[in-house]
Design an enzyme around this catalytic site. Structure first.
Site, PDB file in Angstrom:
ATOM      1  CG  ASP A 239      -1.971  -1.113   1.135  1.00 34.83           C
ATOM      2  OD1 ASP A 239      -2.514  -1.313   0.036  1.00 34.83           O
ATOM      3  OD2 ASP A 239      -2.230  -1.773   2.154  1.00 34.83           O
ATOM      4  CD  GLU A 240       5.332   1.329   2.439  1.00 36.79           C
ATOM      5  OE1 GLU A 240       6.397   1.721   1.938  1.00 36.79           O
ATOM      6  OE2 GLU A 240       5.268   0.688   3.507  1.00 36.79           O
TER       7      GLU A 240
END
Length: 296
Positions: A239-240
């Site tokens: 999720d980065e």
């Protein structure tokens, strides 16, 4: 005295393309591309640019009409590449606009994001083709059937993940998919998947504060005053990846857990559609794990 109307001329349907470029900031870039397009008989419909002064980088998106082009695509593309080389820019991203992007939507059991994508697409807000829907559960097949979209179920376990993902990638290749959208797909995809296709993911914006299950319950227990949703490109860092779009809603002490979930789902739907729309309209340039998102 009667007036004779002027003779009609055969109209030419507009053929429009989009050029995106990125590279070191320098004087003359805008003029160089404008002169190049004019010299080839192309007209600029609209253009937007941005300079990141900290990174010393320049970004430009040009929407142009090539219906009256004096040369051919190959010659114009060579000219664009020559300008990019002259200014030490990255390889240009050029879309001739004659082929709609083909999407694959991946889902699990939550249906709100899938409904939003399909309904907005049916309303003509998303200029693309939703070619197929993949899932690790059969629950949402009726929705896909009602829209006439092929629905494929791939059961995933820890032991079969590599084999199943290879089958999924083969199916995406067969359908000539351009973009994968994770519409609340509750499985982690591998690095190889992210390298094969651009992938847009949607999730709540509690990360990293509330990682794992039932984030809205834990957020309610903490008395949060803002909730949000984030749409981003999926990368090896889960999720980065580069953030495309975010939105928020205020929460008060009157809101219960169900209110947080309802408001969160509204944010997830609209945020995901906004991000997908920006991608299929070629309004995004990714750099340094960030996104320049030009106006729609």
């Amino acid at each position: 005295m009667s007036l004779t109307p002027p003779p009609t001329t055969k109209s030419t349907a507009a053929s429009t393309g989009i050029l995106r470029v990125c590279g070191p900031d320098a004087n003359g870039i805008v003029a160089a591309f404008a002169q190049l397009l004019y010299g080839h008989g192309c007209g600029i419909i609209d253009s937007e640019n941005h300079a990141d002064h900290e990174a010393i980088l320049f970004f430009e998106r040009i929407h142009f009409d090539y219906s009256q082009m004096k040369t051919d695509r190959h010659t114009l593309q060579n000219g664009i590449e020559e300008v990019c080389q002259r200014f030490s820019m990255q390889a240009p991203q050029l879309d001739w606009g004659d082929k709609r992007k083909k999407l694959c939507v991946m889902v699990s059991k939550y249906d709100h994001c899938l409904w939003e994508l399909l309904l907005r697409h049916r309303a003509g807000e998303l200029n693309c083709e939703i070619a197929l829907i993949l899932s690790n559960h059969p629950d949402l097949k009726e929705i896909a059937d009602s829209f006439g979209i092929p629905f494929h179920v791939f059961k995933v376990t820890k032991d079969t993940k590599a084999e199943v993902e290879a089958q999924e990638l083969a199916l995406l290749k067969e359908h000539e998919i351009d973009l994968v959208v994770l519409a609340r797909y509750m499985q982690i995809i591998t690095d190889q998947f992210c390298e094969a296709y651009p992938v847009i993911n949607i999730h709540h914006s509690f990360l990293p504060a509330f990682i794992g299950g039932k984030p809205y319950h834990r957020a309610h227990a903490r008395g949060v005053k803002l909730i949000g949703a984030t749409a981003h490109y999926a990368t090896a860092d889960l999720d980065e990846g580069p953030i495309i779009e975010q939105d928020i809603a205020r929460i008060s002490h009157r809101d219960e857990v169900n209110d947080l979930i309802r408001k969160g789902r509204l944010l997830e739907k609209s945020t995901l559609v906004t991000a997908v729309k920006a991608h299929i309209e070629d309004r995004i340039i990714v750099y340094n794990n960030k996104c320049v998102v030009f106006d729609g």
